[in-house]
Design a protein around this motif. Structure first.
Motif, PDB file in Angstrom:
ATOM      1  N   ALA A 122       0.823  -1.211   0.000  1.00 29.05           N
ATOM      2  CA  ALA A 122       0.000   0.000   0.000  1.00 29.05           C
ATOM      3  C   ALA A 122       0.855   1.258   0.000  1.00 29.05           C
ATOM      4  CB  ALA A 122      -0.932  -0.007   1.211  1.00 29.05           C
ATOM      5  N   ASN A 123       2.075   1.175   0.504  1.00 29.87           N
ATOM      6  CA  ASN A 123       2.970   2.333   0.561  1.00 29.87           C
ATOM      7  C   ASN A 123       3.911   2.402  -0.631  1.00 29.87           C
ATOM      8  OD1 ASN A 123       1.922   3.092   3.087  1.00 29.87           O
ATOM      9  ND2 ASN A 123       3.296   1.652   4.139  1.00 29.87           N
ATOM     10  N   ARG A 124       3.648   1.621  -1.666  1.00 30.78           N
ATOM     11  CA  ARG A 124       4.492   1.625  -2.852  1.00 30.78           C
ATOM     12  C   ARG A 124       3.684   2.048  -4.071  1.00 30.78           C
ATOM     13  NH1 ARG A 124       7.031   1.391   0.803  1.00 30.78           N
ATOM     14  NH2 ARG A 124       8.635  -0.069   1.525  1.00 30.78           N
ATOM     15  N   PRO A 125       4.326   2.700  -5.039  1.00 28.49           N
ATOM     16  CA  PRO A 125       3.618   3.032  -6.285  1.00 28.49           C
ATOM     17  C   PRO A 125       3.267   1.770  -7.055  1.00 28.49           C
ATOM     18  CG  PRO A 125       5.965   3.505  -6.480  1.00 28.49           C
ATOM     19  CD  PRO A 125       5.718   3.169  -5.035  1.00 28.49           C
ATOM     20  N   PRO A 126       2.297   1.835  -7.959  1.00 31.80           N
ATOM     21  CA  PRO A 126       1.896   0.644  -8.725  1.00 31.80           C
ATOM     22  C   PRO A 126       3.073   0.027  -9.470  1.00 31.80           C
ATOM     23  CG  PRO A 126       0.298   2.394  -9.004  1.00 31.80           C
ATOM     24  CD  PRO A 126       1.460   3.002  -8.271  1.00 31.80           C
ATOM     25  N   SER A 127       3.142  -1.298  -9.433  1.00 27.96           N
ATOM     26  CA  SER A 127       4.211  -2.027 -10.098  1.00 27.96           C
ATOM     27  C   SER A 127       3.693  -3.396 -10.502  1.00 27.96           C
ATOM     28  CB  SER A 127       5.433  -2.169  -9.168  1.00 27.96           C
ATOM     29  OG  SER A 127       5.057  -2.853  -7.987  1.00 27.96           O
ATOM     30  N   ILE A 128       4.520  -4.150 -11.197  1.00 25.72           N
ATOM     31  CA  ILE A 128       4.169  -5.519 -11.564  1.00 25.72           C
ATOM     32  C   ILE A 128       4.440  -6.425 -10.362  1.00 25.72           C
ATOM     33  CG2 ILE A 128       4.704  -7.451 -13.083  1.00 25.72           C
ATOM     34  CD1 ILE A 128       5.528  -5.431 -15.212  1.00 25.72           C
ATOM     35  N   VAL A 129       3.425  -7.168  -9.959  1.00 25.19           N
ATOM     36  CA  VAL A 129       3.559  -8.093  -8.839  1.00 25.19           C
ATOM     37  C   VAL A 129       3.276  -9.494  -9.360  1.00 25.19           C
ATOM     38  CG1 VAL A 129       2.799  -8.716  -6.527  1.00 25.19           C
ATOM     39  CG2 VAL A 129       2.835  -6.312  -7.222  1.00 25.19           C
ATOM     40  N   ALA A 130       4.275 -10.352  -9.329  1.00 22.90           N
ATOM     41  CA  ALA A 130       4.144 -11.719  -9.841  1.00 22.90           C
ATOM     42  C   ALA A 130       4.105 -12.706  -8.680  1.00 22.90           C
ATOM     43  CB  ALA A 130       5.300 -12.050 -10.777  1.00 22.90           C
ATOM     44  N   MET A 131       3.208 -13.675  -8.778  1.00 24.74           N
ATOM     45  CA  MET A 131       3.074 -14.719  -7.764  1.00 24.74           C
ATOM     46  C   MET A 131       2.793 -16.045  -8.460  1.00 24.74           C
ATOM     47  SD  MET A 131       0.671 -12.754  -4.938  1.00 24.74           S
ATOM     48  CE  MET A 131      -0.608 -12.387  -6.131  1.00 24.74           C
ATOM     49  N   GLU A 132       3.139 -17.131  -7.781  1.00 23.62           N
ATOM     50  CA  GLU A 132       2.769 -18.442  -8.292  1.00 23.62           C
ATOM     51  C   GLU A 132       1.273 -18.657  -8.115  1.00 23.62           C
ATOM     52  OE1 GLU A 132       6.547 -21.492  -8.055  1.00 23.62           O
ATOM     53  OE2 GLU A 132       5.157 -21.415  -6.391  1.00 23.62           O
ATOM     54  N   SER A 133       0.675 -19.360  -9.050  1.00 24.09           N
ATOM     55  CA  SER A 133      -0.753 -19.687  -8.949  1.00 24.09           C
ATOM     56  C   SER A 133      -0.913 -20.851  -7.977  1.00 24.09           C
ATOM     57  CB  SER A 133      -1.305 -20.061 -10.332  1.00 24.09           C
ATOM     58  OG  SER A 133      -2.661 -20.408 -10.245  1.00 24.09           O
ATOM     59  N   CYS A 134      -1.192 -20.501  -6.723  1.00 24.78           N
ATOM     60  CA  CYS A 134      -1.299 -21.515  -5.686  1.00 24.78           C
ATOM     61  C   CYS A 134      -2.391 -21.097  -4.705  1.00 24.78           C
ATOM     62  CB  CYS A 134       0.040 -21.683  -4.970  1.00 24.78           C
ATOM     63  SG  CYS A 134       0.637 -20.171  -4.203  1.00 24.78           S
ATOM     64  N   SER A 135      -2.450 -21.766  -3.584  1.00 24.89           N
ATOM     65  CA  SER A 135      -3.448 -21.438  -2.581  1.00 24.89           C
ATOM     66  C   SER A 135      -3.277 -19.988  -2.107  1.00 24.89           C
ATOM     67  CB  SER A 135      -3.319 -22.404  -1.403  1.00 24.89           C
ATOM     68  OG  SER A 135      -4.221 -22.086  -0.383  1.00 24.89           O
ATOM     69  N   THR A 136      -4.368 -19.268  -1.970  1.00 23.04           N
ATOM     70  CA  THR A 136      -4.465 -17.859  -1.556  1.00 23.04           C
ATOM     71  C   THR A 136      -4.025 -16.884  -2.636  1.00 23.04           C
ATOM     72  OG1 THR A 136      -2.259 -17.574  -0.543  1.00 23.04           O
ATOM     73  CG2 THR A 136      -3.989 -18.570   0.829  1.00 23.04           C
ATOM     74  N   ALA A 137      -3.523 -17.356  -3.789  1.00 27.15           N
ATOM     75  CA  ALA A 137      -3.031 -16.432  -4.809  1.00 27.15           C
ATOM     76  C   ALA A 137      -4.150 -15.554  -5.357  1.00 27.15           C
ATOM     77  CB  ALA A 137      -2.374 -17.219  -5.943  1.00 27.15           C
ATOM     78  N   ASN A 138      -5.336 -16.117  -5.552  1.00 28.43           N
ATOM     79  CA  ASN A 138      -6.442 -15.312  -6.065  1.00 28.43           C
ATOM     80  C   ASN A 138      -6.864 -14.245  -5.054  1.00 28.43           C
ATOM     81  OD1 ASN A 138      -7.461 -16.576  -8.757  1.00 28.43           O
ATOM     82  ND2 ASN A 138      -7.099 -18.332  -7.431  1.00 28.43           N
ATOM     83  N   PHE A 139      -6.864 -14.602  -3.772  1.00 31.58           N
ATOM     84  CA  PHE A 139      -7.242 -13.637  -2.735  1.00 31.58           C
ATOM     85  C   PHE A 139      -6.273 -12.467  -2.702  1.00 31.58           C
ATOM     86  CE2 PHE A 139      -6.391 -12.232   1.636  1.00 31.58           C
ATOM     87  CZ  PHE A 139      -7.602 -11.622   1.929  1.00 31.58           C
ATOM     88  N   TRP A 140      -4.976 -12.756  -2.593  1.00 31.28           N
ATOM     89  CA  TRP A 140      -3.992 -11.685  -2.558  1.00 31.28           C
ATOM     90  C   TRP A 140      -3.962 -10.923  -3.873  1.00 31.28           C
ATOM     91  CZ3 TRP A 140      -2.996 -10.530   2.072  1.00 31.28           C
ATOM     92  CH2 TRP A 140      -2.762 -11.477   3.068  1.00 31.28           C
ATOM     93  N   GLY A 141      -4.194 -11.613  -4.979  1.00 30.60           N
ATOM     94  CA  GLY A 141      -4.223 -10.937  -6.272  1.00 30.60           C
ATOM     95  C   GLY A 141      -5.329  -9.904  -6.355  1.00 30.60           C
ATOM     96  N   ARG A 142      -6.502 -10.239  -5.844  1.00 32.20           N
ATOM     97  CA  ARG A 142      -7.608  -9.268  -5.852  1.00 32.20           C
ATOM     98  C   ARG A 142      -7.294  -8.065  -4.965  1.00 32.20           C
ATOM     99  NH1 ARG A 142     -10.720 -14.098  -5.517  1.00 32.20           N
ATOM    100  NH2 ARG A 142     -11.051 -13.785  -3.277  1.00 32.20           N
ATOM    101  N   LYS A 143      -6.695  -8.327  -3.805  1.00 35.33           N
ATOM    102  CA  LYS A 143      -6.362  -7.231  -2.896  1.00 35.33           C
ATOM    103  C   LYS A 143      -5.324  -6.290  -3.507  1.00 35.33           C
ATOM    104  CE  LYS A 143      -8.969  -8.472   0.580  1.00 35.33           C
ATOM    105  NZ  LYS A 143     -10.097  -7.629   1.040  1.00 35.33           N
TER     106      LYS A 143
END
Length: 354
Positions: free
Chosen positions: A43-64
């Motif tokens: 939240a304290n960083r400017p918009p950037s590309i955030v990459a994550m593995e498609s695993c458990s909780t990834a969709n939740f954190w991705g939406r946030k």
């Protein structure tokens, strides 16, 4: 810290490892964050590309993170592994985060769509149903095996088993002991409870398929019912992420394995990679379509009948499942209604144009 342009995140239950680089690919940040501080850091960083593995909780954190303005990209784990330094011999959270960050820099990397909360809610019903069906099958097999030990043989099939189980247990002429009868009758109550849960989930899934616009469009396909339509619309976050129907069929594991070299094409069995649940449903839809094809006269049905006569039933089922996957992609990606004579109409339109 404001120079970060891409961040790789290795997700975990309690501690998240991040690996950030600037536009010159120089490592700017490499640290572990507790779960409570994870969103605060972004939240304290400017918009950037955030990459994550498609695993458990990834969709939740991705939406946030997407709600904060970040460009979130989910990568399948098998596409990340080749970029891990040290290979399989060296694996830790920091190495995984660095590999995810590196994989996201590739221009031709394939990404996984982020599911909405509604899509995940629908998948909860499907997964609960699949689990209950598996438990019911295991329970029936266990009870049938126990009865055999006392010389009580019941026919195959869950419907026949259900209709004769209580009667067979209560039959005083067999060798069942009193304790065994009580235990088996209590298991009958568990079987009824599983049936009730599965029936409730079936009704809920049918209701979802009728209310969802995309699911109603998918159900217009031959052999596709509410269960498959609901699962398809909930599983595929965005069908447009696939370039064509063949890529979608490959994602489902419905294309043959290749071992080609030197200009020689060697094709084997289907890969069976990707989503096994949706692939199984499409295979069941293919059974219905092949059975009903002999009574229909549209172009697709005529093709199925000819293929079955030439290649046999087993290969025809796989081919029809592949065809269903391609048509499913067209219906979902292009938002068009299913037309079994689409190819014939397109050929006629080209001839008129020429």
């Amino acid at each position: 810290m404001n120079e970060i342009v891409r961040v790789g995140v290795d997700l975990a239950k309690n501690v998240m490892q991040i690996h950030g680089v600037d536009r010159f690919e120089k490592v700017v940040v490499r640290k572990a964050l507790p779960r409570g501080k994870f969103l605060e850091w972004f939240a304290n960083r400017p918009p950037s590309i955030v990459a994550m593995e498609s695993c458990s909780t990834a969709n939740f954190w991705g939406r946030k993170l997407r709600a904060m303005g970040h460009d979130v990209r989910l990568i399948a784990p098998q596409f990340v592994a080749p970029y891990r330094k040290g290979g399989a011999a060296v694996k830790n959270d920091a190495q995984d985060a660095a590999a995810i960050c590196e994989a996201a820099s590739r221009p031709n990397m394939r990404y996984v769509g982020i599911k909405t909360a509604d899509q995940q809610g629908t998948l909860v019903m499907h997964r609960m149903r699949a689990g209950y069906v598996e438990e019911r099958t295991a329970l029936v097999n266990r009870l049938r095996g126990l009865l055999v030990e006392f010389g009580v043989f019941l026919p195959q099939g869950i419907t026949k088993f259900r209709s004769r189980f209580v009667e067979s247990v209560e039959d005083a002429t067999n060798d069942l002991t009193g304790t065994a009868r009580i235990a088996l009758l209590r298991a009958a109550g568990q079987l009824r409870a599983l049936d009730d849960e599965i029936d409730w989930l079936d009704r809920s899934i049918v209701q979802h398929a009728r209310e969802d616009v995309r699911a109603r469009r998918v159900m217009e396909m031959f052999g596709v019912g509410p269960l498959t339509a609901s699962a398809a619309t909930a599983t595929v976050a965005d069908a447009r992420q696939f370039r064509n129907g063949r890529q979608f069929a490959a994602w489902l594991g419905l294309v043959p394995k290749q071992n080609s070299s030197g200009g020689k094409d060697r094709l084997g069995r289907i890969t069976k990679q990707g989503n096994a649940y949706l692939r199984t449903l499409l295979y069941q839809c293919a059974r219905v379509t092949v059975t009903a094809a002999c009574n229909r006269q549209d172009r697709l049905s005529r093709w199925i009948v000819q293929l079955q006569a030439r290649a046999g039933n087993a290969k025809t089922l796989v081919a029809v499942a592949n065809k269903h996957a391609r048509v499913l992609w067209a219906v979902m990606a292009r938002e068009e209604r299913f037309d079994p004579d689409y190819a014939t109409k397109m050929q006629a339109a080209r001839q008129v144009t020429q």
